[in-house]
Design an enzyme around this catalytic site. Structure first.
Site, PDB file in Angstrom:
ATOM      1  N   LEU A  39       0.761  -1.179  -0.194  1.00  0.00           N
ATOM      2  CA  LEU A  39       0.042   0.123  -0.133  1.00  0.00           C
ATOM      3  C   LEU A  39       0.578   1.045   0.142  1.00  0.00           C
ATOM      4  CD1 LEU A  39      -3.089  -0.772   2.223  1.00  0.00           C
ATOM      5  CD2 LEU A  39      -2.967  -0.954  -0.140  1.00  0.00           C
ATOM      6  N   ILE A  53       7.424  -7.334  -0.721  1.00  0.00           N
ATOM      7  CA  ILE A  53       7.490  -8.624  -1.356  1.00  0.00           C
ATOM      8  C   ILE A  53       8.907  -8.673  -1.146  1.00  0.00           C
ATOM      9  CG2 ILE A  53       6.441  -8.453  -3.322  1.00  0.00           C
ATOM     10  CD1 ILE A  53       8.279  -7.205  -4.469  1.00  0.00           C
ATOM     11  N   THR A  57       6.356   2.293  -9.646  1.00  0.00           N
ATOM     12  CA  THR A  57       6.400   2.092 -11.806  1.00  0.00           C
ATOM     13  C   THR A  57       6.346   3.282 -11.980  1.00  0.00           C
ATOM     14  OG1 THR A  57       3.718   2.475 -11.395  1.00  0.00           O
ATOM     15  CG2 THR A  57       4.391   0.242 -10.959  1.00  0.00           C
ATOM     16  N   THR A  68       7.888  -5.167 -18.801  1.00  0.00           N
ATOM     17  CA  THR A  68       7.644  -4.499 -19.456  1.00  0.00           C
ATOM     18  C   THR A  68       8.264  -4.238 -20.777  1.00  0.00           C
ATOM     19  OG1 THR A  68       7.050  -1.617 -19.628  1.00  0.00           O
ATOM     20  CG2 THR A  68       8.480  -2.256 -17.948  1.00  0.00           C
ATOM     21  N   ASP A  69       7.728  -3.156 -21.843  1.00  0.00           N
ATOM     22  CA  ASP A  69       8.342  -2.832 -22.969  1.00  0.00           C
ATOM     23  C   ASP A  69       9.182  -1.788 -22.442  1.00  0.00           C
ATOM     24  OD1 ASP A  69       6.419  -0.633 -22.778  1.00  0.00           O
ATOM     25  OD2 ASP A  69       5.532  -0.778 -24.761  1.00  0.00           O
ATOM     26  N   GLU A  70       9.485  -2.053 -21.751  1.00  0.00           N
ATOM     27  CA  GLU A  70      10.197  -0.979 -20.963  1.00  0.00           C
ATOM     28  C   GLU A  70      11.885  -1.174 -21.470  1.00  0.00           C
ATOM     29  OE1 GLU A  70       9.241   2.953 -18.921  1.00  0.00           O
ATOM     30  OE2 GLU A  70       6.994   2.801 -19.820  1.00  0.00           O
ATOM     31  N   TYR A 115      13.644   3.154 -14.106  1.00  0.00           N
ATOM     32  CA  TYR A 115      13.054   1.789 -13.887  1.00  0.00           C
ATOM     33  C   TYR A 115      12.594   0.877 -14.971  1.00  0.00           C
ATOM     34  CZ  TYR A 115       8.526   0.780 -15.521  1.00  0.00           C
ATOM     35  OH  TYR A 115       7.024  -0.650 -15.284  1.00  0.00           O
ATOM     36  N   LYS A 162      13.478  -2.677 -13.658  1.00  0.00           N
ATOM     37  CA  LYS A 162      12.871  -3.823 -14.166  1.00  0.00           C
ATOM     38  C   LYS A 162      13.337  -5.179 -15.548  1.00  0.00           C
ATOM     39  CE  LYS A 162       8.636  -4.592 -14.108  1.00  0.00           C
ATOM     40  NZ  LYS A 162       7.970  -4.494 -13.249  1.00  0.00           N
ATOM     41  N   ASN A 181       2.358   0.307 -21.879  1.00  0.00           N
ATOM     42  CA  ASN A 181       1.473   0.848 -21.683  1.00  0.00           C
ATOM     43  C   ASN A 181      -0.149   0.871 -21.846  1.00  0.00           C
ATOM     44  OD1 ASN A 181       3.949   3.096 -22.532  1.00  0.00           O
ATOM     45  ND2 ASN A 181       3.532   3.999 -21.691  1.00  0.00           N
ATOM     46  N   LYS A 236       0.109   9.002 -14.465  1.00  0.00           N
ATOM     47  CA  LYS A 236       0.251   8.532 -15.369  1.00  0.00           C
ATOM     48  C   LYS A 236       0.149   9.258 -16.453  1.00  0.00           C
ATOM     49  CE  LYS A 236       2.947   4.562 -13.518  1.00  0.00           C
ATOM     50  NZ  LYS A 236       2.405   3.940 -12.641  1.00  0.00           N
ATOM     51  N   VAL A 278       2.315  18.486 -22.029  1.00  0.00           N
ATOM     52  CA  VAL A 278       3.054  17.641 -22.920  1.00  0.00           C
ATOM     53  C   VAL A 278       4.941  17.446 -22.480  1.00  0.00           C
ATOM     54  CG1 VAL A 278       3.264  16.702 -25.408  1.00  0.00           C
ATOM     55  CG2 VAL A 278       1.016  17.723 -24.063  1.00  0.00           C
ATOM     56  N   ASN A 335       2.110  10.792 -28.877  1.00  0.00           N
ATOM     57  CA  ASN A 335       1.438  11.426 -27.656  1.00  0.00           C
ATOM     58  C   ASN A 335       0.135  12.715 -28.156  1.00  0.00           C
ATOM     59  OD1 ASN A 335       2.619   9.556 -25.517  1.00  0.00           O
ATOM     60  ND2 ASN A 335       4.479  10.838 -25.568  1.00  0.00           N
TER      61      ASN A 335
HETATM   62  P1  NAD Z   1       1.504   0.560  -9.631  1.00  0.00           P
HETATM   63  O1  NAD Z   1       1.709   1.293  -9.395  1.00  0.00           O
HETATM   64  O2  NAD Z   1      -0.685   0.991 -10.175  1.00  0.00           O
HETATM   65  O3  NAD Z   1       0.499  -0.543  -9.026  1.00  0.00           O
HETATM   66  C1  NAD Z   1       1.827  -1.443  -7.699  1.00  0.00           C
HETATM   67  C2  NAD Z   1       1.471  -1.945  -6.483  1.00  0.00           C
HETATM   68  O4  NAD Z   1       2.635  -2.101  -5.842  1.00  0.00           O
HETATM   69  C3  NAD Z   1       0.319  -0.709  -6.102  1.00  0.00           C
HETATM   70  O5  NAD Z   1      -0.048  -1.874  -5.369  1.00  0.00           O
HETATM   71  C4  NAD Z   1       1.918  -0.915  -4.280  1.00  0.00           C
HETATM   72  O6  NAD Z   1       1.513  -0.604  -3.425  1.00  0.00           O
HETATM   73  C5  NAD Z   1       2.614  -2.139  -4.590  1.00  0.00           C
HETATM   74  N1  NAD Z   1       3.915  -2.080  -4.195  1.00  0.00           N
HETATM   75  C6  NAD Z   1       4.952  -1.397  -4.431  1.00  0.00           C
HETATM   76  N2  NAD Z   1       6.088  -1.068  -3.538  1.00  0.00           N
HETATM   77  C7  NAD Z   1       5.705  -2.738  -2.962  1.00  0.00           C
HETATM   78  C8  NAD Z   1       6.751  -3.907  -2.359  1.00  0.00           C
HETATM   79  N3  NAD Z   1       7.821  -3.498  -2.176  1.00  0.00           N
HETATM   80  N4  NAD Z   1       5.465  -4.769  -1.688  1.00  0.00           N
HETATM   81  C9  NAD Z   1       4.778  -5.187  -2.312  1.00  0.00           C
HETATM   82  N5  NAD Z   1       3.864  -3.936  -2.922  1.00  0.00           N
HETATM   83  C10 NAD Z   1       4.356  -3.227  -3.152  1.00  0.00           C
HETATM   84  O7  NAD Z   1       1.180  -0.558 -10.944  1.00  0.00           O
HETATM   85  P2  NAD Z   1       0.718  -0.715 -11.771  1.00  0.00           P
HETATM   86  O8  NAD Z   1       1.264   0.220 -12.914  1.00  0.00           O
HETATM   87  O9  NAD Z   1      -0.065  -1.464 -11.793  1.00  0.00           O
HETATM   88  O10 NAD Z   1       2.359  -1.375 -12.819  1.00  0.00           O
HETATM   89  C11 NAD Z   1       1.883  -3.456 -12.037  1.00  0.00           C
HETATM   90  C12 NAD Z   1       3.213  -3.893 -12.814  1.00  0.00           C
HETATM   91  O11 NAD Z   1       2.768  -4.092 -14.626  1.00  0.00           O
HETATM   92  C13 NAD Z   1       4.542  -3.167 -12.128  1.00  0.00           C
HETATM   93  O12 NAD Z   1       5.746  -4.715 -12.850  1.00  0.00           O
HETATM   94  C14 NAD Z   1       4.642  -2.800 -13.348  1.00  0.00           C
HETATM   95  O13 NAD Z   1       5.992  -2.586 -13.608  1.00  0.00           O
HETATM   96  C15 NAD Z   1       4.443  -3.230 -14.710  1.00  0.00           C
HETATM   97  N6  NAD Z   1       3.516  -2.746 -15.867  1.00  0.00           N
HETATM   98  C16 NAD Z   1       3.137  -1.678 -16.107  1.00  0.00           C
HETATM   99  C17 NAD Z   1       2.316  -0.883 -17.237  1.00  0.00           C
HETATM  100  C18 NAD Z   1       1.663   0.080 -17.481  1.00  0.00           C
HETATM  101  O14 NAD Z   1       1.851   0.578 -18.097  1.00  0.00           O
HETATM  102  N7  NAD Z   1       1.290   1.034 -16.102  1.00  0.00           N
HETATM  103  C19 NAD Z   1       2.695  -1.104 -18.745  1.00  0.00           C
HETATM  104  C20 NAD Z   1       3.962  -3.146 -18.454  1.00  0.00           C
HETATM  105  C21 NAD Z   1       4.263  -3.090 -17.104  1.00  0.00           C
HETATM  106  P1  TYD Z   2       3.645   7.652 -18.514  1.00  0.00           P
HETATM  107  O1  TYD Z   2       2.548   7.002 -18.524  1.00  0.00           O
HETATM  108  O2  TYD Z   2       4.585   8.243 -17.868  1.00  0.00           O
HETATM  109  O3  TYD Z   2       4.432   6.198 -19.127  1.00  0.00           O
HETATM  110  P2  TYD Z   2       5.804   6.061 -19.673  1.00  0.00           P
HETATM  111  O4  TYD Z   2       6.231   6.883 -20.054  1.00  0.00           O
HETATM  112  O5  TYD Z   2       6.086   4.388 -19.023  1.00  0.00           O
HETATM  113  O6  TYD Z   2       5.825   5.605 -21.573  1.00  0.00           O
HETATM  114  O7  TYD Z   2       3.895   8.645 -19.911  1.00  0.00           O
HETATM  115  C1  TYD Z   2       3.961   8.232 -21.667  1.00  0.00           C
HETATM  116  C2  TYD Z   2       3.944   9.098 -21.996  1.00  0.00           C
HETATM  117  O8  TYD Z   2       3.783  10.206 -22.326  1.00  0.00           O
HETATM  118  C3  TYD Z   2       5.717   9.126 -22.163  1.00  0.00           C
HETATM  119  O9  TYD Z   2       6.099   9.010 -23.788  1.00  0.00           O
HETATM  120  C4  TYD Z   2       6.140  10.711 -21.951  1.00  0.00           C
HETATM  121  C5  TYD Z   2       4.778  11.617 -21.767  1.00  0.00           C
HETATM  122  N1  TYD Z   2       3.782  12.293 -21.252  1.00  0.00           N
HETATM  123  C6  TYD Z   2       4.073  13.553 -21.451  1.00  0.00           C
HETATM  124  O10 TYD Z   2       4.052  14.281 -21.889  1.00  0.00           O
HETATM  125  N2  TYD Z   2       3.502  14.630 -20.373  1.00  0.00           N
HETATM  126  C7  TYD Z   2       2.778  14.405 -18.648  1.00  0.00           C
HETATM  127  O11 TYD Z   2       2.982  14.042 -18.153  1.00  0.00           O
HETATM  128  C8  TYD Z   2       3.584  12.928 -18.679  1.00  0.00           C
HETATM  129  C9  TYD Z   2       3.812  12.409 -17.331  1.00  0.00           C
HETATM  130  C10 TYD Z   2       3.871  12.012 -19.661  1.00  0.00           C
END
Ligand code: NAD
Ligand code: TYD
Length: 345
Positions: free
Chosen positions: A40, A65, A90, A129-131, A154, A158, A183, A193, A210, A253
Protein backbone atom coordinates in the site's frame (compact mmCIF):
# COMPACT_ATOMS: atom_id res chain seq x y z
CA UNK A 1 0.34 -25.79 -18.98
CA UNK A 2 -3.40 -26.30 -18.99
CA UNK A 3 -4.57 -26.85 -15.37
CA UNK A 4 -5.86 -23.70 -13.69
CA UNK A 5 -3.82 -22.63 -10.62
CA UNK A 6 -6.00 -22.54 -7.49
CA UNK A 7 -4.01 -20.91 -4.68
CA UNK A 8 -2.53 -17.72 -6.01
CA UNK A 9 -0.42 -15.07 -4.35
CA UNK A 10 -0.87 -11.82 -6.27
CA UNK A 11 1.64 -9.16 -5.29
CA UNK A 12 0.78 -5.53 -5.95
CA UNK A 13 -2.90 -6.48 -6.24
CA UNK A 14 -4.03 -3.09 -4.92
CA UNK A 15 -2.34 -1.19 -7.76
CA UNK A 16 -3.75 -0.36 -11.18
CA UNK A 17 -3.12 -3.50 -13.21
CA UNK A 18 -3.03 -5.83 -10.20
CA UNK A 19 -6.51 -4.80 -9.02
CA UNK A 20 -7.94 -5.14 -12.53
CA UNK A 21 -6.36 -8.58 -12.74
CA UNK A 22 -7.66 -9.73 -9.33
CA UNK A 23 -11.19 -8.72 -10.32
CA UNK A 24 -10.88 -10.36 -13.74
CA UNK A 25 -9.35 -13.57 -12.41
CA UNK A 26 -11.86 -14.07 -9.57
CA UNK A 27 -14.78 -13.54 -11.97
CA UNK A 28 -13.38 -16.08 -14.41
CA UNK A 29 -12.02 -18.58 -11.87
CA UNK A 30 -14.32 -18.46 -8.84
CA UNK A 31 -12.84 -21.73 -7.55
CA UNK A 32 -9.46 -19.99 -6.99
CA UNK A 33 -8.30 -18.58 -3.69
CA UNK A 34 -6.35 -15.35 -3.99
CA UNK A 35 -4.08 -13.69 -1.44
CA UNK A 36 -3.04 -10.13 -2.29
CA UNK A 37 0.29 -9.01 -0.79
CA UNK A 38 0.62 -5.25 -1.11
CA UNK A 39 2.67 -2.63 0.69
CA UNK A 40 0.00 0.00 0.00
CA UNK A 41 2.44 2.61 -1.24
CA UNK A 42 0.94 5.84 -2.58
CA UNK A 43 -0.04 3.88 -5.71
CA UNK A 44 -1.63 0.95 -3.87
CA UNK A 45 -5.20 1.58 -2.76
CA UNK A 46 -7.64 -0.70 -0.94
CA UNK A 47 -10.52 1.09 -2.66
CA UNK A 48 -9.33 -0.26 -6.02
CA UNK A 49 -11.00 -3.51 -4.94
CA UNK A 50 -13.48 -2.01 -2.50
CA UNK A 51 -16.53 -4.09 -3.48
CA UNK A 52 -14.49 -7.32 -3.31
CA UNK A 53 -12.97 -7.39 0.16
CA UNK A 54 -15.81 -9.34 1.77
CA UNK A 55 -15.41 -12.18 -0.71
CA UNK A 56 -14.36 -15.42 1.10
CA UNK A 57 -11.74 -16.40 -1.50
CA UNK A 58 -9.89 -13.06 -1.38
CA UNK A 59 -7.48 -12.06 1.42
CA UNK A 60 -5.34 -8.93 1.78
CA UNK A 61 -1.97 -9.01 3.54
CA UNK A 62 -0.34 -5.60 3.89
CA UNK A 63 3.40 -6.05 3.61
CA UNK A 64 6.55 -5.85 1.51
CA UNK A 65 7.58 -8.39 -1.14
CA UNK A 66 11.13 -7.87 0.16
CA UNK A 67 10.16 -9.45 3.51
CA UNK A 68 11.25 -13.05 2.92
CA UNK A 69 9.83 -14.47 6.17
CA UNK A 70 6.44 -12.91 5.45
CA UNK A 71 6.34 -14.18 1.85
CA UNK A 72 7.36 -17.69 2.97
CA UNK A 73 4.76 -17.68 5.75
CA UNK A 74 1.97 -16.65 3.36
CA UNK A 75 2.93 -19.32 0.82
CA UNK A 76 3.10 -22.08 3.44
CA UNK A 77 -0.12 -21.04 5.22
CA UNK A 78 -2.13 -20.70 2.02
CA UNK A 79 -0.62 -23.60 0.06
CA UNK A 80 0.33 -21.20 -2.74
CA UNK A 81 0.86 -22.90 -6.11
CA UNK A 82 1.43 -19.74 -8.16
CA UNK A 83 2.90 -16.30 -7.47
CA UNK A 84 1.97 -13.51 -9.90
CA UNK A 85 4.25 -10.54 -9.34
CA UNK A 86 2.75 -7.14 -10.16
CA UNK A 87 4.34 -5.35 -7.18
CA UNK A 88 6.69 -2.61 -8.27
CA UNK A 89 7.54 1.04 -8.24
CA UNK A 90 6.22 1.94 -11.67
CA UNK A 91 6.58 5.56 -12.71
CA UNK A 92 9.51 6.70 -14.86
CA UNK A 93 9.34 10.30 -13.60
CA UNK A 94 9.37 9.14 -9.96
CA UNK A 95 12.39 6.95 -10.80
CA UNK A 96 14.22 10.04 -12.04
CA UNK A 97 13.40 11.97 -8.85
CA UNK A 98 14.16 9.11 -6.41
CA UNK A 99 15.59 5.95 -7.97
CA UNK A 100 16.80 3.80 -5.04
CA UNK A 101 13.40 2.48 -3.99
CA UNK A 102 13.05 1.12 -7.54
CA UNK A 103 16.02 -1.15 -6.92
CA UNK A 104 14.71 -2.15 -3.47
CA UNK A 105 11.30 -3.27 -4.70
CA UNK A 106 11.71 -4.11 -8.36
CA UNK A 107 15.05 -5.92 -8.14
CA UNK A 108 15.52 -7.11 -4.57
CA UNK A 109 11.78 -7.67 -3.99
CA UNK A 110 11.48 -9.82 -7.11
CA UNK A 111 14.61 -11.68 -6.05
CA UNK A 112 13.07 -12.50 -2.67
CA UNK A 113 9.96 -13.90 -4.38
CA UNK A 114 12.20 -16.06 -6.57
CA UNK A 115 14.05 -17.37 -3.52
CA UNK A 116 10.81 -18.35 -1.77
CA UNK A 117 9.48 -19.88 -4.99
CA UNK A 118 12.71 -21.90 -5.31
CA UNK A 119 12.64 -23.04 -1.69
CA UNK A 120 9.00 -24.15 -1.82
CA UNK A 121 8.83 -25.24 -5.49
CA UNK A 122 6.23 -22.67 -6.57
CA UNK A 123 5.58 -21.45 -10.10
CA UNK A 124 6.16 -17.71 -10.60
CA UNK A 125 4.76 -15.40 -13.26
CA UNK A 126 6.47 -12.04 -13.52
CA UNK A 127 4.95 -8.85 -14.96
CA UNK A 128 7.59 -7.06 -16.99
CA UNK A 129 7.32 -4.16 -19.43
CA UNK A 130 8.14 -3.12 -23.01
CA UNK A 131 10.42 -0.47 -21.47
CA UNK A 132 13.09 -3.14 -20.93
CA UNK A 133 13.74 -3.10 -24.70
CA UNK A 134 14.65 0.60 -24.62
CA UNK A 135 13.57 2.90 -27.40
CA UNK A 136 12.89 1.22 -30.70
CA UNK A 137 14.03 2.45 -34.09
CA UNK A 138 11.43 3.14 -36.77
CA UNK A 139 10.48 0.06 -38.73
CA UNK A 140 11.29 -2.43 -35.94
CA UNK A 141 8.93 -4.10 -33.47
CA UNK A 142 10.48 -5.71 -30.40
CA UNK A 143 10.32 -9.49 -30.27
CA UNK A 144 10.87 -11.48 -27.11
CA UNK A 145 14.38 -12.61 -28.11
CA UNK A 146 15.65 -9.02 -28.59
CA UNK A 147 18.40 -7.77 -26.29
CA UNK A 148 17.26 -5.65 -23.36
CA UNK A 149 18.46 -2.05 -23.47
CA UNK A 150 16.72 -0.09 -20.68
CA UNK A 151 17.38 3.64 -20.41
CA UNK A 152 15.59 4.95 -17.28
CA UNK A 153 16.12 3.86 -13.65
CA UNK A 154 12.61 2.34 -13.76
CA UNK A 155 13.29 0.41 -16.96
CA UNK A 156 16.72 -0.72 -15.73
CA UNK A 157 15.24 -2.09 -12.49
CA UNK A 158 12.54 -3.93 -14.44
CA UNK A 159 15.14 -5.34 -16.85
CA UNK A 160 17.22 -6.60 -13.91
CA UNK A 161 14.15 -8.32 -12.44
CA UNK A 162 13.20 -9.80 -15.82
CA UNK A 163 16.69 -11.25 -16.22
CA UNK A 164 16.79 -12.61 -12.67
CA UNK A 165 13.55 -14.46 -13.37
CA UNK A 166 15.04 -15.95 -16.53
CA UNK A 167 18.25 -16.83 -14.67
CA UNK A 168 16.23 -18.81 -12.09
CA UNK A 169 14.60 -20.81 -14.89
CA UNK A 170 17.96 -21.60 -16.47
CA UNK A 171 19.98 -22.21 -13.29
CA UNK A 172 17.45 -23.87 -10.99
CA UNK A 173 14.80 -25.04 -13.46
CA UNK A 174 12.23 -22.89 -11.64
CA UNK A 175 8.91 -22.91 -13.55
CA UNK A 176 8.56 -19.27 -14.54
CA UNK A 177 6.83 -17.24 -17.23
CA UNK A 178 7.11 -13.53 -18.06
CA UNK A 179 4.81 -11.09 -19.82
CA UNK A 180 6.10 -7.74 -21.10
CA UNK A 181 3.22 -5.30 -21.22
CA UNK A 182 2.79 -2.14 -23.29
CA UNK A 183 1.55 1.16 -21.75
CA UNK A 184 -1.71 0.20 -20.08
CA UNK A 185 -4.73 2.46 -19.68
CA UNK A 186 -8.04 1.96 -17.93
CA UNK A 187 -9.77 2.18 -14.54
CA UNK A 188 -7.85 2.86 -11.29
CA UNK A 189 -4.58 4.08 -12.84
CA UNK A 190 -2.86 6.48 -10.47
CA UNK A 191 -3.03 9.98 -11.99
CA UNK A 192 0.75 10.43 -12.21
CA UNK A 193 0.67 8.46 -15.51
CA UNK A 194 -0.06 10.37 -18.71
CA UNK A 195 -3.59 9.26 -19.64
CA UNK A 196 -5.16 9.65 -16.17
CA UNK A 197 -3.15 12.84 -15.54
CA UNK A 198 -4.29 14.40 -18.80
CA UNK A 199 -7.88 13.20 -18.31
CA UNK A 200 -8.21 14.56 -14.78
CA UNK A 201 -6.44 17.82 -15.70
CA UNK A 202 -8.82 18.25 -18.65
CA UNK A 203 -11.84 17.65 -16.41
CA UNK A 204 -10.49 20.24 -13.94
CA UNK A 205 -9.61 22.71 -16.72
CA UNK A 206 -5.90 22.56 -15.81
CA UNK A 207 -3.03 22.69 -18.35
CA UNK A 208 -1.96 19.45 -20.09
CA UNK A 209 1.86 19.20 -19.78
CA UNK A 210 3.15 17.47 -22.92
CA UNK A 211 6.87 16.65 -22.70
CA UNK A 212 8.92 18.05 -25.59
CA UNK A 213 7.33 17.87 -29.04
CA UNK A 214 4.81 15.18 -28.02
CA UNK A 215 5.80 13.01 -30.98
CA UNK A 216 6.99 10.13 -28.80
CA UNK A 217 5.16 6.91 -29.66
CA UNK A 218 3.47 4.48 -27.31
CA UNK A 219 1.22 1.45 -27.66
CA UNK A 220 -1.71 2.39 -25.40
CA UNK A 221 -3.34 -0.93 -24.55
CA UNK A 222 -6.46 -1.43 -22.47
CA UNK A 223 -5.74 -3.09 -19.12
CA UNK A 224 -8.50 -5.64 -19.83
CA UNK A 225 -6.45 -7.00 -22.74
CA UNK A 226 -3.38 -7.19 -20.52
CA UNK A 227 -5.40 -9.28 -18.03
CA UNK A 228 -6.58 -11.67 -20.75
CA UNK A 229 -3.01 -11.92 -22.04
CA UNK A 230 -1.67 -12.84 -18.61
CA UNK A 231 -4.47 -15.39 -18.22
CA UNK A 232 -3.57 -16.93 -21.60
CA UNK A 233 0.04 -17.33 -20.48
CA UNK A 234 -0.95 -18.74 -17.08
CA UNK A 235 -3.19 -21.34 -18.71
CA UNK A 236 -1.40 -22.10 -21.97
CA UNK A 237 2.08 -20.51 -21.84
CA UNK A 238 5.28 -22.52 -21.95
CA UNK A 239 7.53 -22.60 -18.88
CA UNK A 240 10.64 -20.45 -19.22
CA UNK A 241 9.10 -18.31 -21.99
CA UNK A 242 8.52 -14.57 -22.35
CA UNK A 243 5.44 -13.09 -24.08
CA UNK A 244 4.85 -9.52 -25.26
CA UNK A 245 1.35 -8.12 -24.51
CA UNK A 246 0.10 -5.04 -26.35
CA UNK A 247 -1.93 -4.07 -29.39
CA UNK A 248 1.08 -4.02 -31.73
CA UNK A 249 0.05 -0.48 -32.84
CA UNK A 250 1.41 2.84 -31.63
CA UNK A 251 0.30 6.46 -31.69
CA UNK A 252 2.04 9.71 -30.79
CA UNK A 253 1.40 11.35 -27.45
CA UNK A 254 -0.19 14.29 -29.30
CA UNK A 255 -2.69 11.89 -30.90
CA UNK A 256 -3.40 10.43 -27.45
CA UNK A 257 -3.97 13.97 -26.07
CA UNK A 258 -6.41 14.74 -28.91
CA UNK A 259 -8.44 11.62 -28.10
CA UNK A 260 -8.55 12.50 -24.39
CA UNK A 261 -9.61 16.10 -25.01
CA UNK A 262 -12.17 15.21 -27.68
CA UNK A 263 -13.67 12.46 -25.53
CA UNK A 264 -14.05 14.85 -22.61
CA UNK A 265 -15.16 17.83 -24.72
CA UNK A 266 -12.21 19.82 -23.33
CA UNK A 267 -10.42 22.79 -24.86
CA UNK A 268 -7.29 21.94 -26.91
CA UNK A 269 -5.83 25.29 -25.79
CA UNK A 270 -5.06 23.56 -22.46
CA UNK A 271 -2.06 21.81 -24.10
CA UNK A 272 1.35 23.11 -23.00
CA UNK A 273 4.61 21.80 -24.43
CA UNK A 274 6.98 21.68 -21.44
CA UNK A 275 10.61 20.70 -20.81
CA UNK A 276 11.13 17.10 -21.85
CA UNK A 277 11.80 14.15 -19.52
CA UNK A 278 15.56 13.39 -19.37
CA UNK A 279 16.39 10.33 -21.48
CA UNK A 280 12.81 10.16 -22.78
CA UNK A 281 12.35 7.00 -24.87
CA UNK A 282 11.12 8.09 -28.28
CA UNK A 283 9.27 4.97 -29.35
CA UNK A 284 8.05 1.65 -27.96
CA UNK A 285 6.64 -0.95 -30.28
CA UNK A 286 6.15 -4.66 -29.77
CA UNK A 287 5.31 -7.62 -31.94
CA UNK A 288 2.67 -9.70 -30.15
CA UNK A 289 2.48 -12.71 -32.50
CA UNK A 290 3.88 -15.12 -29.90
CA UNK A 291 0.97 -14.43 -27.55
CA UNK A 292 -1.52 -14.50 -30.44
CA UNK A 293 -0.27 -18.02 -31.18
CA UNK A 294 -1.71 -19.05 -27.77
CA UNK A 295 -5.16 -18.03 -29.05
CA UNK A 296 -5.16 -14.56 -27.47
CA UNK A 297 -6.13 -11.34 -29.28
CA UNK A 298 -6.63 -7.76 -28.00
CA UNK A 299 -10.25 -6.59 -28.00
CA UNK A 300 -9.57 -2.81 -27.96
CA UNK A 301 -7.70 -0.78 -30.52
CA UNK A 302 -5.51 1.90 -28.92
CA UNK A 303 -7.88 4.76 -29.80
CA UNK A 304 -10.84 3.00 -28.14
CA UNK A 305 -8.66 2.13 -25.16
CA UNK A 306 -7.64 5.76 -24.54
CA UNK A 307 -11.18 7.09 -25.08
CA UNK A 308 -12.72 4.53 -22.76
CA UNK A 309 -10.10 5.27 -20.09
CA UNK A 310 -10.77 9.03 -20.32
CA UNK A 311 -14.50 8.39 -19.92
CA UNK A 312 -13.86 6.31 -16.80
CA UNK A 313 -12.16 9.28 -15.12
CA UNK A 314 -15.12 11.52 -16.07
CA UNK A 315 -17.52 8.99 -14.51
CA UNK A 316 -15.48 8.19 -11.38
CA UNK A 317 -14.47 11.44 -9.73
CA UNK A 318 -15.10 9.73 -6.35
CA UNK A 319 -11.96 7.70 -6.99
CA UNK A 320 -9.45 10.35 -8.08
CA UNK A 321 -10.59 13.57 -6.40
CA UNK A 322 -9.31 12.51 -2.93
CA UNK A 323 -6.00 11.44 -4.49
CA UNK A 324 -5.49 14.71 -6.32
CA UNK A 325 -6.30 16.80 -3.28
CA UNK A 326 -3.87 14.89 -1.05
CA UNK A 327 -0.18 13.85 -1.17
CA UNK A 328 -0.25 13.82 -4.96
CA UNK A 329 -0.21 17.63 -4.90
CA UNK A 330 3.36 17.82 -3.54
CA UNK A 331 4.61 15.49 -6.28
CA UNK A 332 2.69 17.43 -8.92
CA UNK A 333 4.23 20.73 -7.88
CA UNK A 334 7.73 19.24 -7.77
CA UNK A 335 7.34 17.68 -11.20
CA UNK A 336 5.40 20.41 -13.03
CA UNK A 337 5.44 23.84 -11.33
CA UNK A 338 8.68 24.99 -12.93
CA UNK A 339 7.92 23.25 -16.23
CA UNK A 340 4.52 24.93 -16.51
CA UNK A 341 5.88 28.32 -15.46
CA UNK A 342 8.45 28.17 -18.28
CA UNK A 343 6.38 26.25 -20.82
CA UNK A 344 7.48 26.44 -24.44
CA UNK A 345 4.08 26.96 -26.11
P1 NAD B 1 0.97 0.63 -9.73
O1 NAD B 1 2.05 1.60 -9.39
O2 NAD B 1 -0.41 1.12 -10.02
O3 NAD B 1 0.85 -0.47 -8.58
C1 NAD B 1 1.96 -1.07 -7.98
C2 NAD B 1 1.45 -1.81 -6.75
O4 NAD B 1 2.59 -2.45 -6.13
C3 NAD B 1 0.84 -0.90 -5.70
O5 NAD B 1 -0.35 -1.49 -5.21
C4 NAD B 1 1.90 -0.81 -4.62
O6 NAD B 1 1.38 -0.56 -3.31
C5 NAD B 1 2.53 -2.18 -4.72
N1 NAD B 1 3.91 -2.22 -4.19
C6 NAD B 1 4.92 -1.36 -4.46
N2 NAD B 1 6.02 -1.73 -3.78
C7 NAD B 1 5.71 -2.86 -3.10
C8 NAD B 1 6.43 -3.71 -2.23
N3 NAD B 1 7.72 -3.48 -1.95
N4 NAD B 1 5.80 -4.79 -1.71
C9 NAD B 1 4.50 -5.03 -1.99
N5 NAD B 1 3.75 -4.24 -2.79
C10 NAD B 1 4.35 -3.17 -3.35
O7 NAD B 1 1.54 -0.20 -10.96
P2 NAD B 1 0.83 -0.83 -12.24
O8 NAD B 1 0.77 0.20 -13.30
O9 NAD B 1 -0.38 -1.54 -11.80
O10 NAD B 1 1.94 -1.89 -12.67
C11 NAD B 1 1.89 -3.22 -12.19
C12 NAD B 1 3.03 -4.01 -12.82
O11 NAD B 1 2.91 -3.97 -14.24
C13 NAD B 1 4.40 -3.45 -12.49
O12 NAD B 1 5.28 -4.52 -12.31
C14 NAD B 1 4.77 -2.66 -13.73
O13 NAD B 1 6.16 -2.58 -13.89
C15 NAD B 1 4.12 -3.49 -14.81
N6 NAD B 1 3.74 -2.77 -16.03
C16 NAD B 1 2.99 -1.64 -15.96
C17 NAD B 1 2.59 -1.02 -17.14
C18 NAD B 1 1.72 0.22 -17.13
O14 NAD B 1 1.45 0.79 -18.19
N7 NAD B 1 1.21 0.66 -15.99
C19 NAD B 1 2.97 -1.54 -18.37
C20 NAD B 1 3.74 -2.71 -18.39
C21 NAD B 1 4.10 -3.32 -17.21
P1 TYD C 1 3.72 7.56 -18.83
O1 TYD C 1 2.26 7.35 -18.65
O2 TYD C 1 4.51 8.15 -17.72
O3 TYD C 1 4.30 6.16 -19.30
P2 TYD C 1 5.81 5.77 -19.81
O4 TYD C 1 6.71 6.90 -19.58
O5 TYD C 1 6.09 4.64 -18.92
O6 TYD C 1 5.64 5.41 -21.24
O7 TYD C 1 3.94 8.48 -20.11
C1 TYD C 1 3.42 8.13 -21.37
C2 TYD C 1 3.99 9.10 -22.38
O8 TYD C 1 3.51 10.41 -22.09
C3 TYD C 1 5.49 9.19 -22.34
O9 TYD C 1 6.00 9.38 -23.67
C4 TYD C 1 5.76 10.42 -21.51
C5 TYD C 1 4.59 11.31 -21.84
N1 TYD C 1 4.18 12.22 -20.75
C6 TYD C 1 4.03 13.58 -21.02
O10 TYD C 1 4.23 14.06 -22.15
N2 TYD C 1 3.67 14.40 -19.98
C7 TYD C 1 3.44 13.94 -18.73
O11 TYD C 1 3.12 14.74 -17.82
C8 TYD C 1 3.57 12.53 -18.48
C9 TYD C 1 3.34 11.96 -17.12
C10 TYD C 1 3.94 11.71 -19.53
Amino acid sequence: MTSSPRHILITGGCGFIGSNFVRYWLDRHPESRVVVLDKLTYAGRRENLQERWGQPNLTLVVGDIGDQDLVRRICVEHGTDLIVNFAAETHVDQSILGPLVFTDTNVRGTHVLLEVARELGIRLHHISTDEVYGHIRDGHQSVESDDLSPRSPYAASKAAADQLVQAYAITYGLPVTITRGANNVGPYQYPEKAVPLFSTNAILGEPIPVYGDGLQMRDYAHVHDHCTGIEAVLLHGKTGEVYNVGTGREMTNLEMVDIVLDTLGADHALVRHVTDRPGHDRRYSMNVDKLRALGWAPTYDPRQAVAEAARWYADNRWWWEPIRSGEFRAYYDRQYAERLAGHTS
